[in-house]
Design a protein around this motif. Sequence first.
Motif, PDB file in Angstrom:
ATOM      1  N   TRP A   6       0.815  -1.206   0.000  1.00  0.00           N
ATOM      2  CA  TRP A   6       0.000   0.000   0.000  1.00  0.00           C
ATOM      3  C   TRP A   6       0.859   1.271   0.000  1.00  0.00           C
ATOM      4  CZ3 TRP A   6      -3.583  -1.801   4.562  1.00  0.00           C
ATOM      5  CH2 TRP A   6      -4.478  -2.761   4.070  1.00  0.00           C
ATOM      6  N   ARG A   7       0.471   2.227  -0.809  1.00  0.00           N
ATOM      7  CA  ARG A   7       1.117   3.546  -0.781  1.00  0.00           C
ATOM      8  C   ARG A   7       0.327   4.522   0.069  1.00  0.00           C
ATOM      9  NH1 ARG A   7       2.138   5.716  -6.606  1.00  0.00           N
ATOM     10  NH2 ARG A   7       3.010   7.392  -5.328  1.00  0.00           N
ATOM     11  N   ALA A  43      -4.490   1.268  -0.132  1.00  0.00           N
ATOM     12  CA  ALA A  43      -4.454   0.943  -1.560  1.00  0.00           C
ATOM     13  C   ALA A  43      -3.287   1.679  -2.187  1.00  0.00           C
ATOM     14  CB  ALA A  43      -5.768   1.310  -2.235  1.00  0.00           C
ATOM     15  N   ASP A  44      -3.043   1.364  -3.444  1.00  0.00           N
ATOM     16  CA  ASP A  44      -1.945   2.012  -4.148  1.00  0.00           C
ATOM     17  C   ASP A  44      -2.292   3.444  -4.526  1.00  0.00           C
ATOM     18  OD1 ASP A  44       0.700   1.767  -5.248  1.00  0.00           O
ATOM     19  OD2 ASP A  44      -0.223   1.861  -7.227  1.00  0.00           O
ATOM     20  N   THR A  45      -3.605   3.742  -4.690  1.00  0.00           N
ATOM     21  CA  THR A  45      -4.040   5.093  -5.031  1.00  0.00           C
ATOM     22  C   THR A  45      -5.234   5.473  -4.167  1.00  0.00           C
ATOM     23  OG1 THR A  45      -5.626   4.395  -6.728  1.00  0.00           O
ATOM     24  CG2 THR A  45      -3.329   4.717  -7.430  1.00  0.00           C
ATOM     25  N   ARG A  57      -7.810   6.890  -5.366  1.00  0.00           N
ATOM     26  CA  ARG A  57      -8.984   6.551  -6.175  1.00  0.00           C
ATOM     27  C   ARG A  57      -9.451   5.130  -5.860  1.00  0.00           C
ATOM     28  NH1 ARG A  57      -5.615   9.153  -9.660  1.00  0.00           N
ATOM     29  NH2 ARG A  57      -4.882   7.182 -10.555  1.00  0.00           N
ATOM     30  N   ALA A  58      -8.497   4.209  -5.768  1.00  0.00           N
ATOM     31  CA  ALA A  58      -8.862   2.833  -5.425  1.00  0.00           C
ATOM     32  C   ALA A  58      -9.437   2.756  -4.018  1.00  0.00           C
ATOM     33  CB  ALA A  58      -7.640   1.924  -5.548  1.00  0.00           C
ATOM     34  N   LEU A  59      -8.874   3.523  -3.094  1.00  0.00           N
ATOM     35  CA  LEU A  59      -9.408   3.558  -1.736  1.00  0.00           C
ATOM     36  C   LEU A  59     -10.857   4.016  -1.738  1.00  0.00           C
ATOM     37  CD1 LEU A  59      -6.707   4.960   0.736  1.00  0.00           C
ATOM     38  CD2 LEU A  59      -8.169   2.965   1.053  1.00  0.00           C
ATOM     39  N   ALA A  60     -11.154   5.072  -2.493  1.00  0.00           N
ATOM     40  CA  ALA A  60     -12.515   5.597  -2.547  1.00  0.00           C
ATOM     41  C   ALA A  60     -13.481   4.559  -3.100  1.00  0.00           C
ATOM     42  CB  ALA A  60     -12.541   6.866  -3.403  1.00  0.00           C
ATOM     43  N   VAL A  61     -13.043   3.804  -4.108  1.00  0.00           N
ATOM     44  CA  VAL A  61     -13.895   2.759  -4.682  1.00  0.00           C
ATOM     45  C   VAL A  61     -14.203   1.693  -3.644  1.00  0.00           C
ATOM     46  CG1 VAL A  61     -13.982   0.893  -6.376  1.00  0.00           C
ATOM     47  CG2 VAL A  61     -13.152   3.156  -7.052  1.00  0.00           C
ATOM     48  N   HIS A  62     -13.178   1.239  -2.926  1.00  0.00           N
ATOM     49  CA  HIS A  62     -13.379   0.200  -1.911  1.00  0.00           C
ATOM     50  C   HIS A  62     -14.342   0.662  -0.832  1.00  0.00           C
ATOM     51  CE1 HIS A  62     -10.413  -2.037  -3.948  1.00  0.00           C
ATOM     52  NE2 HIS A  62      -9.344  -1.528  -3.386  1.00  0.00           N
ATOM     53  N   LEU A  63     -14.197   1.891  -0.385  1.00  0.00           N
ATOM     54  CA  LEU A  63     -15.074   2.401   0.670  1.00  0.00           C
ATOM     55  C   LEU A  63     -16.513   2.511   0.174  1.00  0.00           C
ATOM     56  CD1 LEU A  63     -12.762   5.152   2.217  1.00  0.00           C
ATOM     57  CD2 LEU A  63     -13.347   2.914   3.179  1.00  0.00           C
ATOM     58  N   GLY A  64     -16.688   2.943  -1.069  1.00  0.00           N
ATOM     59  CA  GLY A  64     -18.032   3.042  -1.616  1.00  0.00           C
ATOM     60  C   GLY A  64     -18.715   1.701  -1.737  1.00  0.00           C
ATOM     61  N   MET A  65     -17.934   0.655  -2.009  1.00  0.00           N
ATOM     62  CA  MET A  65     -18.509  -0.683  -2.175  1.00  0.00           C
ATOM     63  C   MET A  65     -18.926  -1.309  -0.855  1.00  0.00           C
ATOM     64  SD  MET A  65     -15.998  -2.212  -5.172  1.00  0.00           S
ATOM     65  CE  MET A  65     -16.774  -3.825  -5.121  1.00  0.00           C
ATOM     66  N   LEU A  66     -18.505  -0.727   0.272  1.00  0.00           N
ATOM     67  CA  LEU A  66     -18.954  -1.243   1.559  1.00  0.00           C
ATOM     68  C   LEU A  66     -20.459  -1.083   1.724  1.00  0.00           C
ATOM     69  CD1 LEU A  66     -16.247   0.002   4.106  1.00  0.00           C
ATOM     70  CD2 LEU A  66     -16.724  -2.361   3.440  1.00  0.00           C
ATOM     71  N   ASP A  67     -21.006  -0.017   1.120  1.00  0.00           N
ATOM     72  CA  ASP A  67     -22.441   0.277   1.205  1.00  0.00           C
ATOM     73  C   ASP A  67     -22.870   0.581   2.636  1.00  0.00           C
ATOM     74  OD1 ASP A  67     -24.847   0.763  -0.060  1.00  0.00           O
ATOM     75  OD2 ASP A  67     -25.599  -1.271   0.264  1.00  0.00           O
ATOM     76  N   PHE A  68     -21.968   1.173   3.420  1.00  0.00           N
ATOM     77  CA  PHE A  68     -22.282   1.654   4.758  1.00  0.00           C
ATOM     78  C   PHE A  68     -21.845   3.117   4.858  1.00  0.00           C
ATOM     79  CE2 PHE A  68     -21.453  -2.934   6.055  1.00  0.00           C
ATOM     80  CZ  PHE A  68     -22.789  -3.227   6.259  1.00  0.00           C
TER      81      PHE A  68
END
Length: 322
Positions: A238-239, A278-280, A282-293
Amino acid sequence: MLDTSARLLRLLSLLQTPRAWPGSELAERLGVSGRTVRNDIDRLRELGYPVDATRGSAGGYRLGAGAAMPPLLLDDEEAVAVTIALRTAARGAVPGTEETSLRALAKLEQVLPSRLRRRVRTLQAYTVAVPADQPAPAVSADVLTTLVAACRDRERLRFDYLDHAGAPTRRIVEPHRAVNWGRRWYLVAWDVEREDWRTFRIDRIRPRTPTGPRFAPREVPGGDFAAYVSGRVSSAAWRHYARVTVHAPATAVIERINPAVGTVEAIDADSCTLVTGADTVRALAVHLGMLDFDFVVTEPPELVTHLRRLAERYNRSTPPPH
């Protein structure tokens, strides 16, 4: 004679399962007397099969390991599974075993019944392996064998190691497991000098012999070697890290992630802290959004800025309510 040969093959097939067979049970399975079973056991021994016998309530006959590899009996599903595994190995899953795998594959396919040969060839013709986007690091079969033997025998290892920066180091460890994760192999071991668990890339290990004294096994954190490696390996890459407050029970969040994504710590019955990365951003934001909480992020600043930008973009992308 045919009945005797068929019975010997059936007896050998039973003995190749990893359990002890009481003579009475073998006699019942084969439909013969106990004396015939003992005679058949002697015939198998004469043919080079090392059949061990033990007494007592838990005793019986068991196929042991001998000085030479005797012929094996495989049922249909086992034969297909072994053939597929050999084809995979022949593609270079562990460099250095390709030629040996091809030789074993040729011997096996030569004796496969036509119905199984057709199944195997169909699998070969209608399945395609997508090449990795990056070549896998070369792992020596000899090194891998040395490491897993030390794990099995619980013997300390000394080896030269190249760390993440490429600097050479020398380690003394108590090896516990070799784990295949993605395209790489890792050794999970207790580092004797650092007094802590460590994960080592096997392609960077050069073992020194002889091995050291025996050790008592330890419990890996979490009790799961695969989860430990996936968590350590992913977090090391992770960066960007984030500590997120999620407004949901820890059990609900854990169901939606795996150890490679992050760790979850309960705050109370209705909220928890997710440590992820995450490496970026942007990827972090995607992962958090997919939690659906619902969640709250306070750091890192670049992630907060990116989430605000996304919120504004999403708000502009929907028409105002009437």
